[in-house]
Scaffold this motif. Structure first.
Motif, PDB file in Angstrom:
ATOM      1  N   ARG A  71      10.485   3.887   7.902  1.00 22.53           N
ATOM      2  CA  ARG A  71       9.320   3.407   8.748  1.00 22.53           C
ATOM      3  C   ARG A  71       8.580   2.458   7.583  1.00 22.53           C
ATOM      4  O   ARG A  71       7.955   1.465   7.833  1.00 22.53           O
ATOM      5  CB  ARG A  71       8.370   4.222   9.074  1.00 22.53           C
ATOM      6  CG  ARG A  71       8.723   4.876  10.454  1.00 22.53           C
ATOM      7  CD  ARG A  71       7.792   4.811  11.423  1.00 22.53           C
ATOM      8  NE  ARG A  71       6.608   4.246  11.818  1.00 22.53           N
ATOM      9  CZ  ARG A  71       5.711   4.224  12.735  1.00 22.53           C
ATOM     10  NH1 ARG A  71       5.700   5.401  13.333  1.00 22.53           N
ATOM     11  NH2 ARG A  71       4.890   3.423  12.716  1.00 22.53           N
ATOM     12  N   TYR A  72       8.771   2.989   6.401  1.00 18.38           N
ATOM     13  CA  TYR A  72       7.843   2.310   5.313  1.00 18.38           C
ATOM     14  C   TYR A  72       8.523   1.613   4.087  1.00 18.38           C
ATOM     15  O   TYR A  72       8.013   1.158   3.295  1.00 18.38           O
ATOM     16  CB  TYR A  72       6.816   3.409   4.688  1.00 18.38           C
ATOM     17  CG  TYR A  72       5.788   3.655   5.929  1.00 18.38           C
ATOM     18  CD1 TYR A  72       4.838   2.956   6.418  1.00 18.38           C
ATOM     19  CD2 TYR A  72       6.157   5.195   6.354  1.00 18.38           C
ATOM     20  CE1 TYR A  72       4.129   3.398   7.132  1.00 18.38           C
ATOM     21  CE2 TYR A  72       5.266   5.537   7.211  1.00 18.38           C
ATOM     22  CZ  TYR A  72       4.269   4.667   7.848  1.00 18.38           C
ATOM     23  OH  TYR A  72       3.427   5.147   8.772  1.00 18.38           O
ATOM     24  N   GLY A  73       9.956   1.818   4.514  1.00 18.46           N
ATOM     25  CA  GLY A  73      10.692   0.899   3.530  1.00 18.46           C
ATOM     26  C   GLY A  73      10.470  -0.380   3.165  1.00 18.46           C
ATOM     27  O   GLY A  73      10.369  -0.902   1.894  1.00 18.46           O
ATOM     28  N   THR A  74      10.378  -1.113   3.952  1.00 19.38           N
ATOM     29  CA  THR A  74      10.007  -2.360   3.690  1.00 19.38           C
ATOM     30  C   THR A  74       8.394  -2.816   2.996  1.00 19.38           C
ATOM     31  O   THR A  74       8.439  -3.632   2.162  1.00 19.38           O
ATOM     32  CB  THR A  74       9.930  -3.346   4.978  1.00 19.38           C
ATOM     33  OG1 THR A  74      11.113  -3.092   5.779  1.00 19.38           O
ATOM     34  CG2 THR A  74       9.750  -4.631   4.791  1.00 19.38           C
ATOM     35  N   LEU A  75       7.658  -1.824   3.743  1.00 25.62           N
ATOM     36  CA  LEU A  75       6.237  -1.685   2.922  1.00 25.62           C
ATOM     37  C   LEU A  75       6.425  -1.453   1.443  1.00 25.62           C
ATOM     38  O   LEU A  75       5.796  -2.179   0.596  1.00 25.62           O
ATOM     39  CB  LEU A  75       5.362  -0.611   3.747  1.00 25.62           C
ATOM     40  CG  LEU A  75       4.037  -0.881   3.252  1.00 25.62           C
ATOM     41  CD1 LEU A  75       3.461  -2.251   3.940  1.00 25.62           C
ATOM     42  CD2 LEU A  75       3.102   0.203   4.063  1.00 25.62           C
ATOM     43  N   ILE A  76       7.265  -0.434   1.139  1.00 30.25           N
ATOM     44  CA  ILE A  76       7.570  -0.068  -0.346  1.00 30.25           C
ATOM     45  C   ILE A  76       8.005  -1.186  -1.057  1.00 30.25           C
ATOM     46  O   ILE A  76       7.783  -1.487  -2.043  1.00 30.25           O
ATOM     47  CB  ILE A  76       8.313   1.165  -0.129  1.00 30.25           C
ATOM     48  CG1 ILE A  76       7.552   2.447   0.175  1.00 30.25           C
ATOM     49  CG2 ILE A  76       8.775   1.620  -1.698  1.00 30.25           C
ATOM     50  CD1 ILE A  76       8.253   3.636   0.400  1.00 30.25           C
ATOM     51  N   GLY A  77       9.071  -1.825  -0.322  1.00 25.96           N
ATOM     52  CA  GLY A  77       9.801  -2.957  -1.129  1.00 25.96           C
ATOM     53  C   GLY A  77       8.623  -4.035  -1.395  1.00 25.96           C
ATOM     54  O   GLY A  77       8.547  -4.561  -2.442  1.00 25.96           O
ATOM     55  N   PHE A  78       7.754  -4.190  -0.355  1.00 23.16           N
ATOM     56  CA  PHE A  78       6.580  -5.291  -0.438  1.00 23.16           C
ATOM     57  C   PHE A  78       5.739  -5.011  -1.882  1.00 23.16           C
ATOM     58  O   PHE A  78       5.418  -5.683  -2.638  1.00 23.16           O
ATOM     59  CB  PHE A  78       5.730  -5.398   0.502  1.00 23.16           C
ATOM     60  CG  PHE A  78       4.210  -6.156   0.445  1.00 23.16           C
ATOM     61  CD1 PHE A  78       4.378  -7.608   0.253  1.00 23.16           C
ATOM     62  CD2 PHE A  78       3.405  -5.426   0.780  1.00 23.16           C
ATOM     63  CE1 PHE A  78       3.257  -8.256   0.227  1.00 23.16           C
ATOM     64  CE2 PHE A  78       2.170  -6.225   0.603  1.00 23.16           C
ATOM     65  CZ  PHE A  78       2.247  -7.558   0.207  1.00 23.16           C
ATOM     66  N   LEU A  79       5.203  -3.739  -1.702  1.00 18.35           N
ATOM     67  CA  LEU A  79       4.443  -3.040  -2.859  1.00 18.35           C
ATOM     68  C   LEU A  79       5.234  -3.152  -4.204  1.00 18.35           C
ATOM     69  O   LEU A  79       4.728  -3.566  -5.260  1.00 18.35           O
ATOM     70  CB  LEU A  79       4.119  -1.800  -2.544  1.00 18.35           C
ATOM     71  CG  LEU A  79       3.400  -1.472  -1.374  1.00 18.35           C
ATOM     72  CD1 LEU A  79       2.935   0.021  -1.223  1.00 18.35           C
ATOM     73  CD2 LEU A  79       1.779  -2.399  -1.570  1.00 18.35           C
ATOM     74  N   ALA A  80       6.616  -2.970  -4.290  1.00 18.97           N
ATOM     75  CA  ALA A  80       7.421  -2.965  -5.428  1.00 18.97           C
ATOM     76  C   ALA A  80       7.342  -4.695  -5.834  1.00 18.97           C
ATOM     77  O   ALA A  80       7.117  -4.709  -7.137  1.00 18.97           O
ATOM     78  CB  ALA A  80       8.642  -2.662  -5.271  1.00 18.97           C
ATOM     79  N   ILE A  81       7.386  -5.536  -5.048  1.00 15.41           N
ATOM     80  CA  ILE A  81       7.271  -6.934  -5.436  1.00 15.41           C
ATOM     81  C   ILE A  81       5.980  -7.119  -5.966  1.00 15.41           C
ATOM     82  O   ILE A  81       5.790  -8.014  -7.213  1.00 15.41           O
ATOM     83  CB  ILE A  81       7.483  -7.752  -4.208  1.00 15.41           C
ATOM     84  CG1 ILE A  81       9.158  -7.634  -3.745  1.00 15.41           C
ATOM     85  CG2 ILE A  81       7.546  -9.035  -4.626  1.00 15.41           C
ATOM     86  CD1 ILE A  81       9.242  -8.333  -2.324  1.00 15.41           C
ATOM     87  N   VAL A  82       5.050  -6.494  -5.539  1.00 18.68           N
ATOM     88  CA  VAL A  82       3.830  -6.827  -5.803  1.00 18.68           C
ATOM     89  C   VAL A  82       3.471  -6.242  -7.284  1.00 18.68           C
ATOM     90  O   VAL A  82       3.109  -6.964  -8.241  1.00 18.68           O
ATOM     91  CB  VAL A  82       2.442  -6.310  -4.881  1.00 18.68           C
ATOM     92  CG1 VAL A  82       1.153  -6.289  -5.683  1.00 18.68           C
ATOM     93  CG2 VAL A  82       2.650  -7.065  -3.563  1.00 18.68           C
ATOM     94  N   LEU A  83       4.084  -4.971  -7.376  1.00 15.59           N
ATOM     95  CA  LEU A  83       3.852  -4.399  -8.782  1.00 15.59           C
ATOM     96  C   LEU A  83       4.590  -5.239  -9.955  1.00 15.59           C
ATOM     97  O   LEU A  83       4.065  -5.593 -10.709  1.00 15.59           O
ATOM     98  CB  LEU A  83       4.417  -3.106  -8.661  1.00 15.59           C
ATOM     99  CG  LEU A  83       3.668  -2.006  -9.616  1.00 15.59           C
ATOM    100  CD1 LEU A  83       2.353  -1.635  -9.073  1.00 15.59           C
ATOM    101  CD2 LEU A  83       4.729  -0.681  -9.464  1.00 15.59           C
ATOM    102  N   PHE A  84       5.774  -5.660  -9.296  1.00 12.39           N
ATOM    103  CA  PHE A  84       6.431  -6.446 -10.303  1.00 12.39           C
ATOM    104  C   PHE A  84       5.975  -7.705 -10.992  1.00 12.39           C
ATOM    105  O   PHE A  84       5.518  -7.951 -12.169  1.00 12.39           O
ATOM    106  CB  PHE A  84       7.814  -6.716  -9.941  1.00 12.39           C
ATOM    107  CG  PHE A  84       8.594  -7.808 -10.462  1.00 12.39           C
ATOM    108  CD1 PHE A  84       9.408  -7.296 -11.481  1.00 12.39           C
ATOM    109  CD2 PHE A  84       8.562  -9.182 -10.255  1.00 12.39           C
ATOM    110  CE1 PHE A  84      10.129  -8.086 -12.574  1.00 12.39           C
ATOM    111  CE2 PHE A  84       9.328  -9.922 -11.093  1.00 12.39           C
ATOM    112  CZ  PHE A  84      10.320  -9.334 -12.176  1.00 12.39           C
TER     113      PHE A  84
END
Ligand SMILES: Nc1ncnc2c1ncn2[C@@H]1O[C@H](COP(=O)(O)OP(=O)(O)OP(=O)(O)O)[C@@H](O)[C@H]1O
Ligand SMILES: Nc1ncnc2c1ncn2[C@@H]1O[C@H](COP(=O)(O)OP(=O)(O)OP(=O)(O)O)[C@@H](O)[C@H]1O
Ligand SMILES: [Mg+2]
Ligand SMILES: [Mg+2]
Lengths: 337, 283, 504, 337
Positions: A13-26
């Protein structure tokens, strides 16, 4: 039982959200001074507001299992219509009303073709896309409309903001948030929303179950036509320029955003909060990669790869995170397709 | 009346529009029937449409596109005995003539304007576009001039995204650059290979509240929108006016001569362009 | 021949559906498999078919260990399946559908041998005594009943090859009437005599005593017992399935019947659609009227015409003396007509939706509040009640329909039909795939509806069901309503001959 | 039986074809000297050959119920790849082989994502579209490849023709005809073809039936990748120019052609002869309207309207030609959707 516990469900459910946060973090680590700043986020939301409005209303169409390919051309056409209205001396109110009317009529035409005549949404809206584009080009003679004919209060809306304490929230961001809230409530809390999902789930069952499919599909196309019109006006106001093809890029991006959002739903259904994350992913990528001064061409490659990666991860996690399996699957064909 | 086909994939570009309008005006004076064909950036479709008009038998074809990319179309016209005229396109053996401004000089004028305004030192953001040879040419010249000025540093050479038109693409890109370089004075100038990205950059700078940092913006083509921006004294300081209608009129004359049986030996005809600044526009 | 299954287990998201099941199939024998809805029968079969990955499974064929990674592997082992859910490809012809799970006859390695395809397909239908289905027509045009026949026939393609095979059938007779079922029994008997091994899942216990030699009972995912058919009885089987004494089950007869009203609730005159030639009849409030006919006789089309699903070409419908002019299904629901369609998966269910959402689908406007908002709390409450009434076996009203067993999906459909105290109830095979216990519940609920004054039109292929519930039965043949008889004068044989009469 | 006789069925199946013939007839009467001539038809077939190859192979993908949005970007990329190969001194054979390999790899990537990982075809190929486009732009630096680096025998193929008696049949037309024949045989007569239709018709039933869905979907994407590569080479050869976005227009047009073709099938399934008619409609419209010197923008409007009209007519005739009915349907919701 050799089942992993709740982890996969969470990731799914949150994979894409986590991906988004990873991008932001990067980007945060890469551009510590500039990326994670309030002005930049305000900036991103304003940049994405136009795509957002299109994607949010497109979500409704996609909930019923249809597509609307004509939104980009409609956004362009609406700009030209409003611009032409200004040229012939209309006031802001009249021009905006006319523009919204065009969006409504275009959406109703799509709805009539798809829900009334029964043509597949893809080919119907491909046809109207071509017509709308032709109309925009023909009306404008292919030229942009800009300059003094455009009332100052019209352009100032797109560049204006509302001061909230420290924060200056751009009008466009607010408008997009409003549309988001509206679509969210419709889809999540109203009877109509429930019916729209039923149509998307099983059209025949919905009809047998007493749902007026044609009317609701019609409605969804009208909403997306209106959304495209609002987006076209926003674009026009922001740029103070109406170019007969300036909205074209919105269509594929909006659909991509909805699809990204669908990965965040158990049943892979379109949902507007997911769409929001999809829109933000696209926006943050463009903003961050530009700040990192990545070549635009490489930006494209990366954007494509990241979309694929996000969807792949969330799809794999749906299968219990046993990654090598999907390779074997191609050879052994065991799992559910 | 003679029937002339004007063919381009770039009609949405302001410059092309001005040329086409100029040609139509000249043709109307001469009593020709003009058919404008625009294929919205699709070169292959342009070739197909050239074949169609060649078969249909028009009297002349005027193109605004790189001729090397449409050779089968040129060949079809040649086979049908129809002369093809380049309007700001490029030279090619199958073209009767080509009328154009000198892209090298235009780029040199704006680039040197920037160098002069910065007194030879500063950070420049470039907006370029490689895919279209005449514009690519401009970028190469400007870059050569900046590279040749030791204290000018090219911060970024951006190809704007066209997804929502070059204006929006350039604007978003410029917003990111501005954020990446928040200190006042860190960006000295924006050099754009044509006016649209210059306008986008101007909007970004104004919206970021950094209009008073003295960032110098220059463009090329002198579209009306650019002229407006320059006239009101914004950061957009200079552009280059190509004499589009002059070029169009010149092509129309060449077409007329050819229809009258005269062959021109000269292939490239240059029509001069001039730098436009606020001084030229106000008063 | 001996197929030995041990340690068959499968859990969905941690919830076990099948626990350590064991089974033996022998050549020349029919093994019956029974159990309540959701007991795990279909799950077991999906594992054997290679459609689901087992958590554990040990299979030995004639002593040799085998694995079943996919459907193709199952086929290579000589296993043939009839699955519970209808799976046809509407766009292909009937003949091509017959060969969907069989290798198409080839020409030169890669081409389809059409001549052979049609000959073999024709044989396959003939074997089941089916003559009314055109092999070259698109499967889209088949009625669900006919589609099921095609699906069954396809399992028997190549049955006469030298080597005997293993047939595994999940409720093959659920959609068939007695006459059709007889043909199926004949084929089963012939295959058994040739040395094939057969596994047949059914909820019709009397069927077992005709065709099976042994019977295995499942309960809550486990195999509870396997017995020789001669050494057990229907009561004993029910007790094993439910774990309760059969006599403790509520008797359906307890519902008091009230005499139907005098004035007709529904009056149908000369009704005609593209798929229905003609029908005229009346139905009174409180009355349960059956509709009988062979597959393709037009029973479903009659209900469809009443519900406004097919366009009416002629004739009139009056509900409580009020004419229904070309209504849409939505109008019918709104006027208190409830409908349970024949094909639950395609025509009824939102498989991805929750139990509660499926139940309330036609009744959403009853849960309106604040203009357009959905009153979810009221919805949940009502769904909860109904789940209870129909004895739904689900983890809760939030469960997705896809995760329910076939019989439980059917109960959801029934709950939907009775949610809003309907005036007229159109039921098309309401107990298809429902276990014995739940069937009783449904019969009781139908009687209660009638006692409350609803009119009920019941299409069923189970004659005993019709005879037990209905006061009158409408007979359909060749897409017209031809006769109407009171059940008082009827037994199954007489009813059957009425259904066949005149059919060439 | 109150069934209307064969007229509606005929119109339903051949409505689009009749529309096509009507268009041809119209242009014939309007441009009697030039339109209905052999050279012009040879011309049309050559012009449509490239779109044809993409649309024919796309038909296979759409038979299985998928889409391939990446074909246009792939066609562009393949041109750049072959062009770059020429620039680094490769011969025609090597360059062509490399280009086809790229098409195959791209198709396989799409197939892997869709059939292996299980991502929806739309989002997967939208992602690869972006990646392919970025790769083409990056490899070429955004510039066209043309001029002397391109071997003469390569360009001459795209412009050459085979003399058959009176007739000069362009090589490109022949190549497209070959692809057409191949796809036709595959879909119509082979076992693989039947299985592809089964997958498209009911994926679950196909899986129950033991069809190796993943492999066949994979195969269909590989074929469409190869088709796009062949089309990209044809385009490159015809123009002697490889531009990093020159194939972009192919995607929507190919999908439109397949959809037009689907109207010619009872079950509304993709079929390659229908696709051929779709391609020809698009080609004849462009050719005829140009010859009639219709403004290009109005051409667009007309093309859109004619697509909509064709599909509408064939859809209405499926309902027995009672035109007003579909209007009422919106209000009364009576008929099958
Ligand atoms: N995909 C799934 N996800 C979660 N649970 C499932 C799934 N499929 C089946 N189940 C559960 O597994 C159990 C066994 O289901 P199964 O279909 O095997 O029952 P059955 O014995 O065939 O019943 P019926 O007689 O109703 O067909 C049920 O409780 C069902 O809810
Ligand atoms: N639009 C139509 N035109 C002509 N015939 C049709 C049409 N729709 C369905 N039929 C046919 O009408 C027949 C009646 O089908 P129906 O589903 O009503 O039969 P049934 O008595 O319910 O039997 P079953 O148990 O097979 O469902 C079928 O043979 C079906 O193929
Ligand atoms: Mg079952
Ligand atoms: Mg029926």
């Amino acid at each position: 039982m050799p089942q992993l516990p709740h982890m996969p469900a969470f990731l799914r459910r949150y994979g894409t959200l986590i991906g988004f946060l990873a991008i932001v973090l990067f980007f945060w680590t890469q551009r510590p001074q500039t990326f994670m700043t309030l002005p930049n986020w305000v900036n991103i939301t304003r940049q994405m507001s136009i795509l957002g409005v299109v994607a949010f209303t497109m979500t409704i169409v996609m909930v019923t299992g249809d597509f609307d390919l004509s939104v980009g051309a409609m956004a362009s056409l609406v700009g030209i219509v409003a611009g032409s209205a200004f040229q012939s001396g209309a006031g802001v109110g009249e021009a905006v009303a006319l523009a919204l009317l065009v969006g409504l009529a275009g959406g109703a035409l799509n709805g009539l073709l798809v829900a009334g005549v029964g043509i597949s949404a893809f080919v119907a809206t491909l046809g109207t896309l071509t017509v709308f584009r032709g109309l925009a080009l023909y009306t404008s003679g292919g030229a942009s409309i800009y300059g003094r004919v455009i009332p100052a209060e019209f352009s100032s809306f797109g560049r204006g903001a509302i001061q909230l304490g420290e924060l200056r929230i751009p009008n466009l961001t607010l408008l997009a948030a409003l549309v988001l809230a509206l679509v969210f409530v419709i889809l999540r809390f109203t009877i109509v929303g429930r019916r729209l999902y039923a149509i998307g789930g099983n059209r025949e069952a919905a009809r047998f179950g007493g749902i007026r499919i044609a009317r609701l599909r019609m409605l969804s196309f009208v909403i997306s036509g209106l959304g495209a019109a609002v987006a076209g006006l926003m674009l026009f106001s922001r740029l103070s320029t109406a170019h007969p093809t300036q909205g074209e890029g919105l269509m594929l991006q909006a659909i991509a955003a909805v699809f990204l959002g669908m990965t965040m739903n158990e049943e892979a259904q379109p949902n507007v909060l997911g769409t929001l994350v999809g829109v933000l992913i696209l926006g943050v990528l463009a903003n961050g990669l530009t700040q990192m001064q990545i070549d635009t061409y490489i930006q494209q490659i990366l954007t494509g790869l990241i979309i694929i990666l996000a969807v792949t991860l969330s799809s794999l996690s749906q299968r219990g995170l046993r990654a090598p399996e999907w390779l074997r699957r191609l050879l052994s064909e065991r799992r559910t397709t | 009346a003679p029937s002339i086909a004007v063919m381009t994939p770039f009609l949405a570009q302001p410059g092309t529009q001005l040329m086409v309008e100029g040609f139509e005006a000249a043709a109307a004076d001469k009593g020709w029937q003009v058919n404008v064909i625009d294929t919205s950036e699709d070169i292959a479709a342009l070739v197909s449409r050239m074949e169609d008009v060649a078969l249909q038998g028009v009297d002349a074809i005027v193109i605004n596109v790189d001729p090397t990319q449409i050779e089968p179309g040129l060949q079809a016209a040649a086979d049908a005995g129809i002369p093809v005229f380049g309007l700001d396109s490029g030279a090619h053996p199958l073209l009767a003539t080509n009328v154009t401004s000198n892209g090298y000089t235009m780029a040199a004028e704006t680039a040197t304007y920037v160098v002069d305004r910065l007194n030879g030192a500063g950070n420049v953001v470039m907006f370029i576009f490689e895919p279209y040879p005449p514009v690519q040419k401009r970028g190469a010249i400007a870059q050569a001039i900046f590279d040749n000025t030791p204290d000018i540093h090219i911060m970024d050479a951006i190809t704007p995204s066209f997804d929502n038109g070059p204006l929006e693409g350039a604007r978003n890109a410029m917003e990111a650059v501005l954020l990446a370089h928040p200190e006042a004075g860190s960006i000295s100038a924006v050099w754009a290979a044509w006016d649209d990205p210059a306008l986008g950059a101007l909007q970004a700078i104004e919206d970021a509240g950094r209009a008073d940092e003295g960032i110098v913006i220059v463009g090329i083509d002198a579209t009306n929108q650019a002229r407006d921006a320059i006239a009101r004294g914004s950061n957009f300081e200079a552009t280059v006016a190509q004499d589009f209608s002059g070029m169009a009129a010149r092509v129309a004359d060449l077409v007329e001569a050819r229809l009258g049986g005269m062959m021109s030996a000269q292939v490239n005809h240059y029509v001069p362009a001039r730098l436009v600044t606020q001084a030229d526009l106000v008063g | 021949m001996h197929l030995k299954i041990r340690r068959a287990s499968k859990a969905y998201a941690g919830v076990p559906a099948l626990i350590d099941a064991a089974l033996d199939l022998y050549g020349g024998e029919v093994l019956g498999l029974v159990g309540e809805n959701g007991a795990g029968k279909s799950t077991l079969i999906k594992l054997l078919a290679g459609l689901e990955a087992p958590d554990s499974l040990e299979a030995r064929l004639n002593g040799a260990r085998v694995t079943i990674p996919d459907s193709a592997a199952a086929r290579r082992l000589g296993l043939r399946f009839i699955h519970q859910e209808l799976a046809i490809v509407p766009a292909l012809t009937v003949a091509e559908n017959l060969f969907l799970n069989n290798p198409l006859p080839r020409l030169g390695g890669v081409f389809v041998n059409r001549a052979a395809l049609y000959t073999l397909a024709d044989e396959a239908l003939r074997r089941l005594g089916i003559e009314h289905i055109d092999l070259r027509q698109r499967a889209a045009l088949l009625s669900p009943g006919d589609a099921m026949l095609v699906k069954i026939a396809s399992a028997f393609i190549g049955a006469d090859e030298q080597q005997p095979l293993i047939y595994i059938m999940d409720e093959p007779s659920a959609a068939l009437n007695q006459a059709e079922a007889e043909l199926l029994y004949a084929v089963i008997e012939r295959l058994r005599a040739r040395g094939c091994a057969l596994l047949v899942v059914t909820h019709r216990l009397h069927e077992l005593f005709r065709i099976a030699q042994r019977v295995t009972v499942m309960r809550d995912g486990r195999v509870v017992t396997t017995q020789k058919i001669t050494e057990t009885s229907a009561e004993a089987l029910i007790q094993a399935m439910t774990g309760a004494n059969a006599s403790q089950l509520p008797a359906t007869e307890q519902v008091k019947t009230v005499p139907p009203a005098e004035r007709p609730l529904l009056r149908v005159r000369g009704l005609r659609t593209d798929a229905l030639v003609s029908a005229s009849f009346e139905l009174r409030a409180g009355e349960i009227v059956g509709v009988a006919g062979l597959a393709g006789a037009g029973r479903s089309q009659l209900l469809g015409a009443l519900m406004g699903i097919d366009k009416r070409r002629a004739g009139g419908i009056e509900l409580a003396s009020e004419a229904l002019q070309n209504p849409a299904p939505a109008d019918c629901w709104a006027r208190g007509i409830a409908y349970l369609p024949e094909e639950r998966r395609s025509q009824g269910l939102l498989l991805g939706g929750r139990v509660s959402h499926n139940m309330t689908l036609p009744h959403l406007s009853r849960f309106r509040r604040w203009l357009a908002m959905m009153d979810r709390r009221a919805e949940d409450r009502r769904s909860q009640q109904l789940s209870h009434s129909v004895q739904l076996r689900a983890t809760g009203i939030q469960q997705r329909l896809r995760e329910l067993s076939g019989g439980n999906q059917q109960k959801v459909m029934f709950a939907r039909a009775i949610l809003a105290k309907p005036r007229l109830v159109l039921l098309d095979e309401p107990t298809r795939g429902v276990d014995v216990g739940a069937k009783r519940d449904i019969y009781r609920l139908i009687r209660e509806l009638a006692a409350d004054g609803a009119g009920i039109l019941l299409v069923s292929s189970e004659l005993d069901e019709l005879l037990a519930l209905c006061g009158r039965i409408l007979i359909m043949r060749e897409r017209r309503l031809v006769d109407e008889v009171p059940t008082a004068d009827l037994d199954e044989r007489a009813l059957l001959s009425l259904m066949f009469a005149g059919a060439a």
